[in-house]
Design an enzyme around this catalytic site. Sequence first.
Site, PDB file in Angstrom:
ATOM      1  CB  CYS A  20      12.088  -2.454  85.711  1.00  0.00           C
ATOM      2  SG  CYS A  20      10.413  -2.668  86.371  1.00  0.00           S
ATOM      3  CG  HIS A  61      12.191  -4.320  81.861  1.00  0.00           C
ATOM      4  ND1 HIS A  61      11.919  -5.356  82.730  1.00  0.00           N
ATOM      5  CD2 HIS A  61      11.293  -3.340  82.153  1.00  0.00           C
ATOM      6  CE1 HIS A  61      10.911  -5.021  83.508  1.00  0.00           C
ATOM      7  NE2 HIS A  61      10.506  -3.803  83.175  1.00  0.00           N
ATOM      8  CG  ASN A  77       7.418  -5.517  84.505  1.00  0.00           C
ATOM      9  OD1 ASN A  77       8.519  -5.909  84.882  1.00  0.00           O
ATOM     10  ND2 ASN A  77       7.120  -4.224  84.379  1.00  0.00           N
TER      11      ASN A  77
END
Length: 348
Positions: free
Chosen positions: A138, A275, A305
């Site tokens: 990520c 994020h 996500n």
Amino acid sequence: MDQLVETTASASRQPAEPGPAPAPSGCIRAMLAGIGAYLPETVVTNADLATRVDTSDEWIRERSGIRQRHIAQPHETCTYMAVRAARAALADAGETPDQVDVIIVATATPDQAFPATAVRVQGELGAGGFAFDISAACSGFVYALSLADSLIRSGQAQNALVIGAEVFSRLLNWQDRGTCVLFGDGAGAVFLRSGRGRGHGTDRGILSTHLHSDGRLGDLLYVDGAVGRPDRPGHLVMNGREVFRHAVTHLSGAVTEALAANGLTAADVDWLVPHQANARIIDGVGRKLGLPAERVVVTVDRHANTSAASIPLALADAYAAGRIRRGDLVLMEALGGGLTWGSALVRL
């Protein structure tokens, strides 16, 4: 469908150590010139997932803030989405593929072990230069942005396409309600162009990037399998409680580090673009910085996500809505499997 965001900006980076004033001609900077994004057309709501796994809209929203996600169809590969985001970024910057010097794709879900997804993107675009992938989960987009910045500042490239693209839906165990409800697919891209700055925090563009990792924490978030381990299922595995605990601490540290490196404070930041992992993590970092909620970009409710794609997707979304404007100071941060984490401070 393709999403195009208008932005033209310049970039700079604060020197790591104090030194003499820059020459009148300025110093080389990586200027942010274009942003593009792509989201799969198929939207899966929490109610849709509740028909497949033991969960509910209330359960998912309470724990993550997510209400829907975009899921790629078979033709929407990592390359397919990355190409479309890249084309949008190029169009936004008024550039053509033949002007591209380097393409960096941040992804944990490449279409093939090799060649790199970036090379496939290069071929589809008809671009020159060189291309490679980076895997930092990520945190991948922040890592890729830092590498592109370094290549431009060193003079090895005049411009760069930086892309975050993920198809995490193909890594998920769709029987595990603790993970399958949290992720989505998509791609975001930025085009960076070489320019000149003065070398301090009032410049536009990439002011600094800060990267970290701790391999001792690798078992908190990982994929159980790879090309070299065909005996493994290849599904995402996560210790959510521990990831949350480390996320708020490490991310807060990374953003504080970015501000200190440039002689700035949280009050100087116009937008936090984090994020998009979990609404509670985003809220926690915002509170630690003392940033009001209206200055934090949140798309996790609609995108879920999307790993390395989440920051450029969120940036594109906020700019398209007219929230983020040229001249705004934007702080980006991410944490992913590894554990990896980092931050980037950019004035658009």
